[in-house]
Design an enzyme around this catalytic site. Sequence first.
Site, PDB file in Angstrom:
ATOM      1  N   GLY A  21       0.754  -1.248  -0.077  1.00 56.10           N
ATOM      2  CA  GLY A  21       0.070   0.081   0.007  1.00 56.10           C
ATOM      3  C   GLY A  21       0.898   1.255   0.076  1.00 56.10           C
ATOM      4  O   GLY A  21       2.073   1.229  -0.321  1.00 56.10           O
ATOM      5  N   ASN A  22       0.190   2.327   0.357  1.00 56.09           N
ATOM      6  CA  ASN A  22       0.982   3.544   0.430  1.00 56.09           C
ATOM      7  C   ASN A  22       0.332   4.543   1.352  1.00 56.09           C
ATOM      8  O   ASN A  22      -0.832   4.065   2.068  1.00 56.09           O
ATOM      9  CB  ASN A  22       1.479   4.361  -0.939  1.00 56.09           C
ATOM     10  N   ARG A  23       1.135   5.701   1.730  1.00 55.53           N
ATOM     11  CA  ARG A  23       0.525   6.496   2.743  1.00 55.53           C
ATOM     12  C   ARG A  23      -0.706   7.592   2.426  1.00 55.53           C
ATOM     13  O   ARG A  23      -1.250   8.245   3.246  1.00 55.53           O
ATOM     14  CB  ARG A  23       1.642   7.365   3.055  1.00 55.53           C
TER      15      ARG A  23
END
Length: 219
Positions: free
Chosen positions: A29-31
């Site tokens: 995923g990412n932020r």
Amino acid sequence: MSAASLQGLRLLISAGPTYEDIDPVRFIGNRSSGKMGFAIAEAAARRGAQVRLVAGPVSLPTPAGVARTDVRSAAQMREAVLAGLPVDAYIGAAAVADYTPAQVAPGKIKKNEARFALELVRTPDILAEVAVHAARPRLVVGFAAETDDVERYARGKLEKKKLDLIAANRVGVPGSGFESDDNALTVYWAGGERALGPAPKTRLADELLDLIAQRLRTA
Ligand code: PMT
């Protein structure tokens, strides 16, 4: 100055991260929190636009008057975005994964080896696909998240992805980009640019929509 109306216009907006599953318990995923894209959707609906928001996995409420489609992966986001065409403008504020595992393991991967390599393959570029689609929106607006050399990379994306506008933000520094309530954008187009902020994402959403409304009126 009162906000330019978007009455009668259809806007398609992507927001949030995508999650690319590795196995039934893990993902890449990412932020991205979705705050930037949701702020744009909220402000556009307030100005009278018909808004479809395609959201990755985020924990934000749906803004008033916005139609929302929830997705998880880049492939699902692509499908939902293409299903949302035709529209007057597409705004790609989502942080779409550039790579996804070549295969999703059917069971939890065991930690038997000291080293473990994951094979990743490129995801389709949704923004670039929308920009050359038979039902291309009159305005295609991208975002660029950069840690350095912001203008060079953003202008590269503007040209390569055949966009009308690109809103660049610096990531990896406090007070802008991912997760924060605030941001600073530089919007680039062929032959021009405009710096917006630093300011709350809610205000930047309105300032970006002013630029978009101007162009939709003349496009
Ligand atoms: O969600 P927040 O926490 O509020 O954070 C906001 C933000 C930092 C996520 C947002 O302002 C932002 O910059 N979004 C774009 C993030 C990104 O993925 O940038 P990029 O430079 O990697 O991608 C360029 C553009 O191509 C983006 O419009 C992206 O949506 C699009 N893209 C990228 C890859 C892909 N496979 N498909 C795409 O459509």
